[in-house]
Motif scaffolding. Structure first.
Motif, PDB file in Angstrom:
ATOM      1  N   GLY A 130       0.794  -1.222   0.000  1.00  0.00           N
ATOM      2  CA  GLY A 130       0.000   0.000   0.000  1.00  0.00           C
ATOM      3  C   GLY A 130       0.827   1.273   0.000  1.00  0.00           C
ATOM      4  O   GLY A 130       2.042   1.254  -0.070  1.00  0.00           O
ATOM      5  N   HIS A 131       0.115   2.392   0.078  1.00  0.00           N
ATOM      6  CA  HIS A 131       0.756   3.709   0.010  1.00  0.00           C
ATOM      7  C   HIS A 131       1.097   4.196   1.401  1.00  0.00           C
ATOM      8  O   HIS A 131       0.358   3.985   2.350  1.00  0.00           O
ATOM      9  CB  HIS A 131      -0.176   4.715  -0.684  1.00  0.00           C
ATOM     10  N   THR A 132       2.212   4.897   1.493  1.00  0.00           N
ATOM     11  CA  THR A 132       2.653   5.474   2.752  1.00  0.00           C
ATOM     12  C   THR A 132       3.013   6.927   2.523  1.00  0.00           C
ATOM     13  O   THR A 132       3.167   7.367   1.384  1.00  0.00           O
ATOM     14  CB  THR A 132       3.884   4.723   3.298  1.00  0.00           C
ATOM     15  N   ASN A 133       3.110   7.668   3.642  1.00  0.00           N
ATOM     16  CA  ASN A 133       3.451   9.082   3.513  1.00  0.00           C
ATOM     17  C   ASN A 133       4.817   9.253   2.858  1.00  0.00           C
ATOM     18  O   ASN A 133       4.994  10.099   1.984  1.00  0.00           O
ATOM     19  CB  ASN A 133       3.440   9.743   4.891  1.00  0.00           C
ATOM     20  N   ASP A 134       5.798   8.472   3.336  1.00  0.00           N
ATOM     21  CA  ASP A 134       7.119   8.467   2.721  1.00  0.00           C
ATOM     22  C   ASP A 134       7.244   7.203   1.886  1.00  0.00           C
ATOM     23  O   ASP A 134       7.135   6.103   2.433  1.00  0.00           O
ATOM     24  CB  ASP A 134       8.219   8.479   3.774  1.00  0.00           C
ATOM     25  N   PRO A 135       7.427   7.314   0.565  1.00  0.00           N
ATOM     26  CA  PRO A 135       7.557   6.108  -0.258  1.00  0.00           C
ATOM     27  C   PRO A 135       8.735   5.244   0.214  1.00  0.00           C
ATOM     28  O   PRO A 135       9.770   5.760   0.626  1.00  0.00           O
ATOM     29  CB  PRO A 135       7.811   6.643  -1.666  1.00  0.00           C
ATOM     30  N   CYS A 136       8.504   3.935   0.159  1.00  0.00           N
ATOM     31  CA  CYS A 136       9.529   2.992   0.607  1.00  0.00           C
ATOM     32  C   CYS A 136       9.915   2.045  -0.520  1.00  0.00           C
ATOM     33  O   CYS A 136       9.115   1.770  -1.414  1.00  0.00           O
ATOM     34  CB  CYS A 136       9.020   2.161   1.796  1.00  0.00           C
ATOM     35  N   THR A 137      11.121   1.561  -0.408  1.00  0.00           N
ATOM     36  CA  THR A 137      11.597   0.534  -1.318  1.00  0.00           C
ATOM     37  C   THR A 137      12.029  -0.664  -0.488  1.00  0.00           C
ATOM     38  O   THR A 137      12.537  -0.502   0.620  1.00  0.00           O
ATOM     39  CB  THR A 137      12.781   1.026  -2.165  1.00  0.00           C
ATOM     40  N   ILE A 150       6.371 -21.196   4.698  1.00  0.00           N
ATOM     41  CA  ILE A 150       5.861 -21.148   6.064  1.00  0.00           C
ATOM     42  C   ILE A 150       5.601 -19.709   6.487  1.00  0.00           C
ATOM     43  O   ILE A 150       5.105 -19.456   7.599  1.00  0.00           O
ATOM     44  CB  ILE A 150       6.871 -21.798   7.032  1.00  0.00           C
ATOM     45  N   GLY A 151       5.967 -18.742   5.610  1.00  0.00           N
ATOM     46  CA  GLY A 151       5.729 -17.342   5.903  1.00  0.00           C
ATOM     47  C   GLY A 151       6.493 -16.466   4.933  1.00  0.00           C
ATOM     48  O   GLY A 151       7.174 -16.953   4.015  1.00  0.00           O
ATOM     49  N   ALA A 152       6.377 -15.155   5.159  1.00  0.00           N
ATOM     50  CA  ALA A 152       7.080 -14.189   4.303  1.00  0.00           C
ATOM     51  C   ALA A 152       7.373 -12.944   5.117  1.00  0.00           C
ATOM     52  O   ALA A 152       6.703 -12.673   6.126  1.00  0.00           O
ATOM     53  CB  ALA A 152       6.250 -13.845   3.075  1.00  0.00           C
ATOM     54  N   ILE A 153       8.361 -12.197   4.720  1.00  0.00           N
ATOM     55  CA  ILE A 153       8.745 -10.975   5.420  1.00  0.00           C
ATOM     56  C   ILE A 153       8.900  -9.828   4.426  1.00  0.00           C
ATOM     57  O   ILE A 153       9.362 -10.013   3.308  1.00  0.00           O
ATOM     58  CB  ILE A 153      10.053 -11.198   6.203  1.00  0.00           C
ATOM     59  N   TRP A 154       8.462  -8.698   4.811  1.00  0.00           N
ATOM     60  CA  TRP A 154       8.668  -7.458   4.069  1.00  0.00           C
ATOM     61  C   TRP A 154       9.659  -6.610   4.835  1.00  0.00           C
ATOM     62  O   TRP A 154       9.473  -6.299   6.012  1.00  0.00           O
ATOM     63  CB  TRP A 154       7.354  -6.713   3.896  1.00  0.00           C
ATOM     64  N   LEU A 155      10.741  -6.260   4.189  1.00  0.00           N
ATOM     65  CA  LEU A 155      11.715  -5.332   4.744  1.00  0.00           C
ATOM     66  C   LEU A 155      11.787  -4.138   3.804  1.00  0.00           C
ATOM     67  O   LEU A 155      12.002  -4.289   2.597  1.00  0.00           O
ATOM     68  CB  LEU A 155      13.098  -5.982   4.860  1.00  0.00           C
ATOM     69  N   GLY A 156      11.605  -2.938   4.346  1.00  0.00           N
ATOM     70  CA  GLY A 156      11.603  -1.736   3.505  1.00  0.00           C
ATOM     71  C   GLY A 156      12.404  -0.614   4.101  1.00  0.00           C
ATOM     72  O   GLY A 156      12.590  -0.536   5.316  1.00  0.00           O
ATOM     73  N   ALA A 157      12.887   0.259   3.248  1.00  0.00           N
ATOM     74  CA  ALA A 157      13.620   1.458   3.648  1.00  0.00           C
ATOM     75  C   ALA A 157      13.046   2.643   2.896  1.00  0.00           C
ATOM     76  O   ALA A 157      12.495   2.504   1.805  1.00  0.00           O
ATOM     77  CB  ALA A 157      15.105   1.307   3.337  1.00  0.00           C
ATOM     78  N   ARG A 158      13.175   3.838   3.483  1.00  0.00           N
ATOM     79  CA  ARG A 158      12.653   5.029   2.822  1.00  0.00           C
ATOM     80  C   ARG A 158      13.427   5.277   1.510  1.00  0.00           C
ATOM     81  O   ARG A 158      14.652   5.194   1.489  1.00  0.00           O
ATOM     82  CB  ARG A 158      12.770   6.241   3.730  1.00  0.00           C
ATOM     83  N   VAL A 159      12.677   5.604   0.488  1.00  0.00           N
ATOM     84  CA  VAL A 159      13.283   5.856  -0.821  1.00  0.00           C
ATOM     85  C   VAL A 159      14.272   7.015  -0.748  1.00  0.00           C
ATOM     86  O   VAL A 159      15.351   6.985  -1.355  1.00  0.00           O
ATOM     87  CB  VAL A 159      12.195   6.137  -1.882  1.00  0.00           C
ATOM     88  N   LYS A 160      13.921   8.041   0.039  1.00  0.00           N
ATOM     89  CA  LYS A 160      14.800   9.214   0.105  1.00  0.00           C
ATOM     90  C   LYS A 160      16.168   8.862   0.683  1.00  0.00           C
ATOM     91  O   LYS A 160      17.176   9.475   0.328  1.00  0.00           O
ATOM     92  CB  LYS A 160      14.149  10.325   0.911  1.00  0.00           C
ATOM     93  N   ASN A 161      16.203   7.838   1.609  1.00  0.00           N
ATOM     94  CA  ASN A 161      17.492   7.425   2.156  1.00  0.00           C
ATOM     95  C   ASN A 161      18.322   6.674   1.116  1.00  0.00           C
ATOM     96  O   ASN A 161      19.544   6.844   1.020  1.00  0.00           O
ATOM     97  CB  ASN A 161      17.295   6.554   3.388  1.00  0.00           C
ATOM     98  N   VAL A 162      17.620   5.820   0.355  1.00  0.00           N
ATOM     99  CA  VAL A 162      18.316   5.041  -0.676  1.00  0.00           C
ATOM    100  C   VAL A 162      18.832   5.951  -1.787  1.00  0.00           C
ATOM    101  O   VAL A 162      19.916   5.736  -2.337  1.00  0.00           O
ATOM    102  CB  VAL A 162      17.386   3.952  -1.257  1.00  0.00           C
TER     103      VAL A 162
END
Length: 483
Positions: A130-137, A150-162
């Motif tokens: 979904g959408h967030t205030n600060d876009p993430c990658t 058995i499961g999944a994980i989402w790891l994200g960082a702010r686009v502006k940092n990348v």
């Protein structure tokens, strides 16, 4: 637009285009590296958590401790990373939310096959993230155990940092662009000035030549196209100077000819007019009338000869005469010319001698051959006093060579340069004395020999006489040269 500005603009466009291409490539590289490193880092974190999840499960259900996950998230926040964990059905189990959240079916299908999903910007993605205030990658990584998810994980960082390194690269590009613009403008100005200064010198020199100054010569040190053009310009100016000098010389000779012609015509016309007036008023005695009529006839022939020589030269020069070439004995013609000019030679106390075999074959137009020999011998008599004129002839390979040699006043190198030109007289003083010729004899000789496909040359020195050598080639061996 002036040429210097055109050159500057060209140089600047090349420099700026090069900087832009390199900058674009550098930004694309930094962008790719930044995202690739970010994906790799998050995939490493996800793999580590996946290993824990695979060992801490019961009946296929994730048993990761919530406190552990909170601590893990706290640690990840130091790198400004965020995580979400989903069970084997794609339902979000951490962090807990009031709303039951699931992964989209297409995303879930991809993860179930064991494939990772990289999301460059979640605000551009159709995933559940979904959408967030600060876009993430970030990355969605499935946790597999015995080929089952058995499961999944989402790891994200702010686009502006990348994209911080990318922003720095863009700023560097702008700085490089400004520096390149400044340096490029200075260099292009210097190079353009250097190039256009050469062209300007050519332009100034051309104006001088246009105004009639043919002493202009350009100095050049390089070997580029402009320097080659300068060299060609110098050669052109030298040729123009030669042509100008030749035209001036021709003008002088023409003026001299007109003066000589007027002088030569005035004398016989005055003589004829005086005799006619004497006959008209019976001022001439009867016993003197035959002599007066004979003198008038002689002067009339002189005028006719002067006019005929001019008409003959124009016809020869314009190829309006037809040569009827045959093979005949040249020695007989040489003897006839000697006989015709013997009286003229005696007046100058000259001796004419023939040095040729009794039968000397030559291939030429008989009448024009006679005219050529007559003019050459007459010319030798004119410039020789108390001397000898030798006419020799011999056969060569496919040719006949005739030489007319005298021991008269001779000529300088400068005189020999123009000896075959129209109106030229080697000794103009003779014209003032009334004994000179019209200045057409040798021009007619040269033109006739060239039309025969033959050759003529002269060798002379002051006070040592002159040697004229003419060559008539046999049929089929003529050498026709363009004038």
């Amino acid at each position: 637009m002036k040429l210097i500005y055109q050159h500057m603009l060209s140089f600047l466009l090349i420099i700026l285009t090069t900087v832009a291409i390199i900058g674009y490539s550098e930004i694309a590289y930094v962008t790719n590296q930044s995202y690739s490193q970010n994906y790799q880092r998050m995939e490493d974190y996800a793999s580590s958590l996946g290993s824990l999840a695979a060992t801490d499960k019961k009946n296929g259900t994730l048993m990761l401790n919530a406190n552990f996950l909170k601590q893990m998230e706290f640690v990840l926040r130091g790198d400004d990373l965020h995580l979400r964990i989903f069970d084997s059905d794609g339902r979000q189990i951490y962090p807990k939310t009031a709303k039951d959240l699931h992964l989209a079916s297409d995303i879930y299908g991809i993860l179930k096959q064991g494939q990772e999903i990289r999301i460059k910007n979640n605000n551009d993605s159709h995933s559940y993230m979904g959408h967030t205030n600060d876009p993430c990658t970030g990355v969605l990584v499935p946790w597999m155990s015995e080929h089952k998810m058995i499961g999944a994980i989402w790891l994200g960082a702010r686009v502006k940092n990348v994209e911080r390194p990318i922003a720095m690269a863009k700023q560097n590009l702008v700085n490089a662009f400004i520096v390149a613009l400044t340096v490029g403008a200075a260099l292009s100005l210097a190079l353009s000035y250097y190039t256009t200064s050469k062209i300007k010198r050519l332009s100034i020199a051309t104006k001088k030549v246009t105004s009639g100054n043919f002493d202009v010569q350009l100095n050049y040190k390089g070997n580029d196209e402009i320097d080659q053009l300068a060299d060609n310009f110098n050669q052109m100016v030298r040729s123009l100077k030669q042509s100008d000098e030749e035209i001036k010389n021709q003008e002088k000779r023409r003026d001299q000819f007109l003066a000589d012609a007027a002088h030569e015509m005035r004398t016989p016309l005055t003589t004829i007019n005086g005799i006619l007036e004497g006959l008209q008023y019976d001022a001439i005695p009867e016993d003197a009338k035959p002599k007066s009529i004979s003198l008038m006839k002689k002067e009339t022939k002189r005028l006719i000869r002067l006019v005929n020589e001019n008409l003959d030269f124009e016809k020869i020069r314009n190829n309006q005469i037809l040569l009827v070439k045959t093979s005949f004995n040249a020695t007989k013609i040489l003897e006839d010319v000697k006989m015709q000019l013997s009286q003229n030679a005696e007046k100058e106390h000259d001796e004419i001698r023939i040095a040729a075999p009794g039968d000397l074959s030559v291939y030429a137009d008989k009448d024009r051959f006679t005219q050529i020999i007559f003019n050459l011998v007459q010319n030798a008599i004119q410039f020789t006093k108390n001397g000898q004129i030798v006419i020799s002839g011999r056969r060569k390979d496919h040719a006949t060579e005739i030489v007319v040699m005298d021991n008269g006043i001779g000529m300088s190198d400068e005189q020999m340069k123009y000896i075959f030109d129209r109106f030229f007289k080697a000794d103009p003083s003779r014209a003032r004395q009334g004994t000179g010729e019209s200045g057409l004899g040798l021009s007619i000789v040269s033109s006739l020999i060239k039309q025969h496909g033959g050759k003529i040359s002269v060798d002379s020195s002051p006070n040592e006489g002159a040697i004229f050598t003419i060559t008539f080639f046999d049929e089929g061996f003529e050498q026709y040269l363009s004038e």
